[in-house]
Each structure stands twice: as structure tokens, then as C-alpha cells.
Motif scaffolding. Structure first.
Motif, PDB file in Angstrom:
ATOM      1  N   ALA A 100       0.842  -1.205   0.000  1.00 49.28           N
ATOM      2  CA  ALA A 100       0.000   0.000   0.000  1.00 49.28           C
ATOM      3  C   ALA A 100       0.874   1.252   0.000  1.00 49.28           C
ATOM      4  N   LEU A 101       1.986   1.201   0.714  1.00 43.13           N
ATOM      5  CA  LEU A 101       2.868   2.377   0.771  1.00 43.13           C
ATOM      6  C   LEU A 101       3.608   2.577  -0.548  1.00 43.13           C
ATOM      7  N   ARG A 111       4.540   5.702  -5.413  1.00 45.20           N
ATOM      8  CA  ARG A 111       4.643   5.741  -6.874  1.00 45.20           C
ATOM      9  C   ARG A 111       3.588   6.652  -7.498  1.00 45.20           C
ATOM     10  N   LEU A 112       2.482   6.872  -6.799  1.00 45.78           N
ATOM     11  CA  LEU A 112       1.478   7.822  -7.303  1.00 45.78           C
ATOM     12  C   LEU A 112       1.899   9.264  -7.024  1.00 45.78           C
ATOM     13  N   GLY A 113       3.036   9.416  -6.338  1.00 50.09           N
ATOM     14  CA  GLY A 113       3.539  10.762  -6.062  1.00 50.09           C
ATOM     15  C   GLY A 113       2.953  11.366  -4.797  1.00 50.09           C
ATOM     16  N   LEU A 114       2.338  10.536  -3.961  1.00 50.50           N
ATOM     17  CA  LEU A 114       1.755  11.044  -2.715  1.00 50.50           C
ATOM     18  C   LEU A 114       2.797  11.001  -1.595  1.00 50.50           C
ATOM     19  N   GLN A 148      -8.521   7.828 -16.485  1.00 51.53           N
ATOM     20  CA  GLN A 148      -7.191   8.417 -16.237  1.00 51.53           C
ATOM     21  C   GLN A 148      -6.362   7.509 -15.341  1.00 51.53           C
ATOM     22  N   GLN A 149      -7.038   6.981 -14.321  1.00 49.93           N
ATOM     23  CA  GLN A 149      -6.292   6.174 -13.356  1.00 49.93           C
ATOM     24  C   GLN A 149      -5.787   4.879 -14.000  1.00 49.93           C
ATOM     25  N   ILE A 150      -6.571   4.323 -14.895  1.00 44.60           N
ATOM     26  CA  ILE A 150      -6.108   3.112 -15.597  1.00 44.60           C
ATOM     27  C   ILE A 150      -4.833   3.439 -16.375  1.00 44.60           C
ATOM     28  N   ASP A 151      -4.842   4.539 -17.111  1.00 47.22           N
ATOM     29  CA  ASP A 151      -3.650   4.909 -17.893  1.00 47.22           C
ATOM     30  C   ASP A 151      -2.442   5.128 -16.978  1.00 47.22           C
ATOM     31  N   THR A 152      -2.666   5.871 -15.894  1.00 48.48           N
ATOM     32  CA  THR A 152      -1.569   6.181 -14.971  1.00 48.48           C
ATOM     33  C   THR A 152      -0.987   4.905 -14.371  1.00 48.48           C
ATOM     34  N   VAL A 193      -7.382  -4.790  -7.029  1.00 49.62           N
ATOM     35  CA  VAL A 193      -7.599  -3.352  -7.099  1.00 49.62           C
ATOM     36  C   VAL A 193      -6.592  -2.840  -8.125  1.00 49.62           C
ATOM     37  N   LEU A 194      -7.038  -1.922  -8.970  1.00 51.12           N
ATOM     38  CA  LEU A 194      -6.183  -1.430 -10.049  1.00 51.12           C
ATOM     39  C   LEU A 194      -4.765  -1.099  -9.574  1.00 51.12           C
ATOM     40  N   GLU A 195      -4.669  -0.335  -8.488  1.00 50.20           N
ATOM     41  CA  GLU A 195      -3.356   0.140  -8.025  1.00 50.20           C
ATOM     42  C   GLU A 195      -2.458  -0.992  -7.531  1.00 50.20           C
ATOM     43  N   HIS A 196      -3.027  -2.173  -7.263  1.00 50.51           N
ATOM     44  CA  HIS A 196      -2.165  -3.306  -6.894  1.00 50.51           C
ATOM     45  C   HIS A 196      -1.141  -3.602  -7.969  1.00 50.51           C
ATOM     46  N   LEU A 197      -1.511  -3.290  -9.229  1.00 47.16           N
ATOM     47  CA  LEU A 197      -0.559  -3.561 -10.315  1.00 47.16           C
ATOM     48  C   LEU A 197       0.774  -2.876 -10.033  1.00 47.16           C
ATOM     49  N   ILE A 198       0.696  -1.689  -9.435  1.00 40.88           N
ATOM     50  CA  ILE A 198       1.929  -0.919  -9.207  1.00 40.88           C
ATOM     51  C   ILE A 198       2.846  -1.657  -8.237  1.00 40.88           C
TER      52      ILE A 198
END
Ligand code: RAT
Ligand code: ZN
Length: 414
Positions: A95-96, A101-104, A125-129, A358-363
Motif C-alpha cells: 500500500a505504501l 509511486r502515485l507521487g503522494l 485516467q487512473q487506468i492509464d496512470t 484493485v487497479l493500483e495493486h498492479l503498481i
């Protein structure tokens, strides 16, 4: 030519940062599947891997937790798993990695700030990012025609617009719960009965063929218990032999078996309540021997099965081993398994899939896996160079391409 260890490191890092990944097993969906695609920080925090870990610390009644809204659940998980205890587990670290990586600002520890980022983001947008950050070119989904919501979407023509999302026909209900699944087939116009008699097997084959066609499915998949075998005379055995295998061969669509899940050992944990058991590799040997013209994709959940699975893949070219699945997706185990496979199979396997829900899990799944696979490759290439063998950056690129997608596509042969 790669001449020293520093250069090897650099080449590996470069190639891993540009490789275009095919993620062979996920649970994400394209934008036209609407709410079926989970994304955002609250979804990241309420991942079932983290829910299981939350209840290691919390004494809250299970039902009370699940009755809360998603954001309240996320608040509790953030507080318990990130603020009250250092987030050292793999899912916590994940999660961190996503936030970073999202720049947060990970240091702010402000869940509200992270939620704020999402207020201005659209799903598209989020899919592309996320695809760009993860280095993922395409994902294979998990597509369940027994799920009414999903069935309706496919029938309305969804799922065809975005080539980054490829389909896999998931058939757990058919193999694990035929006594209910056959009713769905009946309602859909297939002439099947409860005991698979008469024309039923042919109708199940027709159902599978229709759905492979409708989805453009790359493979059929099922998750199976540790005691999976085909030596009994159960309905499951009959459906595998009389329906799944003939369609799989005839359509050139591999049969993917994910073996070793003990479903709902703790039912109260819901999706987080499944566990693991050691399976018997014999069933894979039998299938690969008796059906040499069929193709099998296999991953197994218990660590104890990994060596024999790699050995079995040496015996059968119709077997593609893939991924470090679920409870195996821990850095120490990914490294161990990847080493075993490289030492046993060379580069002829698919080392990882993300299982992103969850989409962001890919990261995070790919960030972490690429680093680990890179470390193992560095070790193996170093040993190789020590023999006097020479290696070029192009050869490293070829090898990494094979591991992160080309092997899978070659196996599909479509
Ligand atoms: O890893 C997971 O999220 C599991 O719950 C399952 O999705 C498993 O990977 C499966 O596909 O059955
Ligand atoms: Zn999965």
C-alpha cells in the motif's frame, strides 16, 4: 558485451524498467465494466490480504467490521495496520509503494490527503496512470459467466473496447458446485441436467465454447482444493474429462489450474477466510501424460509443492508453470521459487502474475516482483559470466521479455 558486474546491474535495471508486462492473472476490469473495477485508496486499504492482517490485532466482531462503509473500514485498517503498528508485512508495504509511486507523501500519514488525490481522478485516467507506472501492457482478467452482473455486461457487448484487458473464462462454479451451476446453464438455454446425463456433457461443451467465443478468452481457469484429483468418478472428474479438456484442445485454449486453496476455513473472514494445503502433483503428471495435445497452465499455492511442480514442468512441454500465487507472494518466497525455477527450467516459465484485485495493486505487485526477479537474474547471470560465457544487452532484453510475457504468448500460440 557485458563485461563487469556494474554494467550487468545497469543493463538489468534498464531492461526491467522498460519491459512491457503481460500480467497473466488479475481481477481487474476495463472501464466499461464500471463498478466491477475497484480502484482508489479505500479499495487498496480494504484488500482482503489486509483485512486478514487487521484481525490479527483487532478484537472487533467480524460482522461489525463488515457492516461498516468501505471508508470506515479503510479508516480502521489505516489506524491499526499503519499507525498503531509499523507496516512491515508485504501487503502493508504494498500500500505504501502505491502511495509513493502515485507521487503522494507517504510521510504525511494523512489518509484524507490521499483521498483528496482521487477526487480529481477519473477511472479512465487512473487506468492509464497505473498501467504506465506498473510497466504493464496488458492484463488477463478473471471472467466469471456465472456472476449475473458480469454475464449481463458481456452480453451487452462490454469488454471488447480496450485491448489492454484480455479475458480468461473462469469456471469454478461448474467444477466445484455443479449442483447449482447447472441451473444457471439451464436458465441460459443449455439442456443440462443435475446428473450430467444424456446430452448434458455436449451442452456443457457448447456453453464453454460459446463463452470462450463471446469473451475471446485466452484460457479457461479454475482454483482447486489441495485434494484435487481425477481418479474418482465425481461429476467434477467427468466435467473435466468430458467437457473442459475436449473444448480446451479443440479451441486451443489452455486449461489453467490453480491448486491448493482451502476455501473459507474461517467463513467469518469472507474473502479473507481462505487458506492453503499441500496438493498431490500426480494429477498434473496424469493430465500431461494422458492429454499430450492439451495445454496446461499451472500454479500451486503451497510452498511445499513448488519443487515438484518445477520438476514436473521439465517432463512436459504442454505444462506452463506460472506465478507465485497469493500466500507465496512474499519477497523471501518469490526469490526462493524463482531460483528453483530458473535452475530447473532455465527461462521457460512465467515467474509472476499480480493477482491484482484493485487497479493500483498492479503498481506494487510489479514493482516488488521486478526487483526480486532482477536480483535472482543478476545472481544467475553473474554465475554465467564466471564460466567465461559472454552476454549482450540484447540477450538480456530477450530473456526478460520471455519471462514477463513472451513465454506466455508463445505457449498460447494464437
Ligand atoms: O489472491 C487472491 O486475491 C485470491 O483471493 C484469489 O483471487 C485467487 O487468486 C483466485 O483467483 O482464486
Ligand atoms: Zn486470483
Amino acid at each position: 558485451m557485458i563485461t563487469d558486474s556494474q554494467q550487468l546491474k545497469t543493463v538489468l535495471q534498464n531492461e526491467l524498467s522498460v519491459v512491457k508486462i503481460t500480467d497473466v492473472h488479475t481481477h481487474v476490469f476495463p472501464a466499461d465494466f464500471g463498478s466491477m473495477l475497484l480502484f482508489g485508496i479505500d479499495e487498496v486499504l480494504t484488500y482482503h490480504y489486509l483485512i486478514a492482517e487487521f484481525f490479527r490485532y483487532s478484537t472487533m466482531p467480524y460482522g461489525e467490521f463488515f457492516a461498516l462503509s468501505k471508508s470506515k473500514q479503510a479508516d480502521l485498517i489505516w489506524q491499526t495496520l499503519f499507525l498503531d503498528h509499523s507496516p512491515v508485512s508485504e501487503a502493508q508495504r504494498g500500500a505504501l509503494t502505491v502511495l509513493r509511486r502515485l507521487g503522494l507523501d507517504v510521510q504525511s500519514r494523512s489518509l484524507e490527503e490521499y483521498r483528496e488525490y482521487y477526487r480529481s481522478r477519473t477511472m479512465a485516467q487512473q487506468i492509464d496512470t497505473v498501467f504506465a507506472l506498473a510497466g504493464v501492457e496488458e492484463v488477463v482478467m478473471t471472467n466469471d459467466p456465472f456472476d449475473p452482473q458480469e454475464r449481463a455486461l458481456w452480453k451487452s457487448g462490454a469488454g471488447k473496447e480496450d485491448p489492454r484487458f484480455q479475458a480468461a473464462l473462469r469456471i469454478d462454479p461448474l467444477l466445484m458446485d455443479y449442483t447449482n451451476a447447472y441451473k444457471i446453464l439451464q436458465a441460459e438455454g443449455y439442456e443440462v441436467d443435475a446428473s450430467l446425463s444424456g446430452n448434458s456433457a455436449a451442452e456443457v461443451r457448447r456453453f464453454l465454447t460459446d463463452w470462450i467465443g463471446r469473451m475471446g478468452a485466452l484460457y479457461m481457469a479454475v482454483s482447486l482444493p489441495p485434494d484435487f484429483n481425477l481418479s474418482d468418478d465425481s461429476l467434477r472428474t467427468r466435467i473435466v474429462k468430458e467437457c473442459v479438456l475436449p473444448v480446451s484442445q479443440g479451441q486451443n485454449v489452455p486449461f489453467a489450474m490453480m491448486i491448493g486453496v482451502k476455501k473459507l476455513v474461517n467463513e467469518q473472514l469472507r474473502l479473507a477466510g481462505d487458506s492453503v494445503g499441500k496438493a498431490d502433483i500426480t494429477v498434473i503428471e496424469e493430465l500431461c501424460t494422458q492429454y499430450p495435445d492439451n495445454k496446461f497452465l499451472v500454479t500451486m499455492l503451497s510452498r511445499e509443492n513448488q519443487h515438484e511442480l518445477a520438476i514436473t514442468a521439465r517432463k512436459y512441454r504442454n505444462l506452463m508453470v506460472f506465478g507465485c500465487w497469493w500466500f507465496l507472494n512474499n519477497p523471501s518466497i518469490v526469490k526462493e521459487i524463482t531460483k528453483i525455477r530458473l535452475e530447473t527450467l532455465g527461462l521457460s516459465f512465467t515467474p509472476q502474475h499480480s493477482d491484482a484485485r484493485v487497479l493500483e495493486h498492479l503498481i506494487y505487485k510489479w514493482d516488488h516482483s521486478k526487483a526480486l526477479i532482477g536480483e535472482v537474474l543478476e545472481e544467475k547471470y553473474t554465475d554465467l559470466l564466471a564460466t567465461g560465457w559472454t552476454l549482450t544487452p540484447d540477450e538480456v532484453r530477450r530473456d526478460i521479455g520471455a519471462l514477463f510475457g513472451d513465454n506466455f504468448h508463445r505457449f498460447l500460440d494464437r
